[in-house]
Design a protein around this motif. Sequence first.
Motif, PDB file in Angstrom:
ATOM      1  N   PRO A 188      39.006  48.988  37.124  1.00 53.83           N
ATOM      2  CA  PRO A 188      39.679  48.192  35.863  1.00 53.83           C
ATOM      3  C   PRO A 188      38.454  47.081  35.774  1.00 53.83           C
ATOM      4  O   PRO A 188      38.964  45.938  35.567  1.00 53.83           O
ATOM      5  N   ILE A 189      37.327  47.645  35.556  1.00 49.75           N
ATOM      6  CA  ILE A 189      36.408  46.540  35.126  1.00 49.75           C
ATOM      7  C   ILE A 189      36.458  46.068  33.614  1.00 49.75           C
ATOM      8  O   ILE A 189      36.880  47.287  32.802  1.00 49.75           O
ATOM      9  N   GLU A 240      29.298  40.062  28.866  1.00 51.89           N
ATOM     10  CA  GLU A 240      30.278  39.512  29.756  1.00 51.89           C
ATOM     11  C   GLU A 240      31.136  40.544  30.659  1.00 51.89           C
ATOM     12  O   GLU A 240      31.216  41.758  30.061  1.00 51.89           O
ATOM     13  N   ALA A 241      31.137  40.552  32.000  1.00 53.85           N
ATOM     14  CA  ALA A 241      31.813  41.411  32.569  1.00 53.85           C
ATOM     15  C   ALA A 241      32.827  40.816  33.564  1.00 53.85           C
ATOM     16  O   ALA A 241      32.578  39.692  34.193  1.00 53.85           O
ATOM     17  N   SER A 242      33.974  41.441  33.832  1.00 52.90           N
ATOM     18  CA  SER A 242      35.047  40.820  34.700  1.00 52.90           C
ATOM     19  C   SER A 242      35.655  41.900  35.363  1.00 52.90           C
ATOM     20  O   SER A 242      35.781  42.937  34.821  1.00 52.90           O
ATOM     21  N   SER A 248      40.357  37.216  39.977  1.00 50.17           N
ATOM     22  CA  SER A 248      39.485  37.753  39.031  1.00 50.17           C
ATOM     23  C   SER A 248      38.205  37.146  39.044  1.00 50.17           C
ATOM     24  O   SER A 248      37.983  35.844  39.023  1.00 50.17           O
ATOM     25  N   LEU A 249      37.101  37.726  38.723  1.00 48.26           N
ATOM     26  CA  LEU A 249      35.736  37.144  38.761  1.00 48.26           C
ATOM     27  C   LEU A 249      35.073  37.624  37.536  1.00 48.26           C
ATOM     28  O   LEU A 249      35.385  38.787  36.761  1.00 48.26           O
ATOM     29  N   SER A 277      41.075  28.015  36.889  1.00 46.69           N
ATOM     30  CA  SER A 277      40.009  28.578  36.811  1.00 46.69           C
ATOM     31  C   SER A 277      38.652  27.632  37.270  1.00 46.69           C
ATOM     32  O   SER A 277      38.616  26.615  36.654  1.00 46.69           O
ATOM     33  N   TYR A 278      37.742  28.311  38.061  1.00 46.96           N
ATOM     34  CA  TYR A 278      36.682  27.465  38.385  1.00 46.96           C
ATOM     35  C   TYR A 278      35.456  28.137  37.606  1.00 46.96           C
ATOM     36  O   TYR A 278      35.286  29.413  37.637  1.00 46.96           O
TER      37      TYR A 278
END
Length: 258
Positions: free
Chosen positions: A139-140, A159-161, A173-174, A217-218
């Motif tokens: 699920p990218i 962007e990628a998460s 999530s990252l 979120s950080y």
Amino acid sequence: MFATRSVRVLLSTVTIALILSFAGPVQGQSASIGADVVSRYVWRGTDFGESMSVQPALTLGFGGLEVGAWGSYSISASGAGANENDIWATYTVAASNGSSFSFGFTDYYFPGPGADGFFVTDAHILELSASFTGPESFPISLFAGRMSRNDPDNSLYLEASIPVSSFEDVDMSLTAGMVAGESEFYGTEGTAFVNLGISASKDLVITDDFAVPVTVSYILNANRPGDDEHMGHDHEHDHDHGPDPDRAFLVFGFSLSP
């Protein structure tokens, strides 16, 4: 100067959507409203307004086409210069394996005190975008957006998460977002990561039928311009919505939706 071609196209899209919404039942037709409340509005590594913000949203769906309006309004008068009112549209094509591709545009408009009117050319920044969402097995999410109006650099943001394992019902999530090249808009002198983050979210159950999604979120803007005047805590930037190089944020927010 009156509306540019991009604004006219945007208004035409919204007009078509409104006509469809009153034309009777359409397969896949939907509408949703809601709002987020955030301790800081941090977008792609930049703090807009340096204050708590309320972010209303309206979305209309017609099959694979979605159009919507999204805003962010500072609760502090000192942050009102970063107030934002965007109109956007996306078209999504779903694949048989559960993945999907989306193409769209966003019209960014900042109606702060003393700002140009809606129909003034320089009041709008237009972004064209494409995104990919992977299937459940991988699920990218991938996103690419290029500014095409009122940005001399035509800045490209990538962007990628990806979600990571949940811990005690907390979803994690990252995210990694970068600007590909020099951009005055993002404050980069070359390719740089401006949005590195980890987010954790969980539903706060109020009743059996109502829960409030809560997120922390950080976020790190890892862009480090070579010019010394941008380094350290004394660097100057537009606190309404200027770039925030070499800065970290911890943001809390919750969402409300009927």
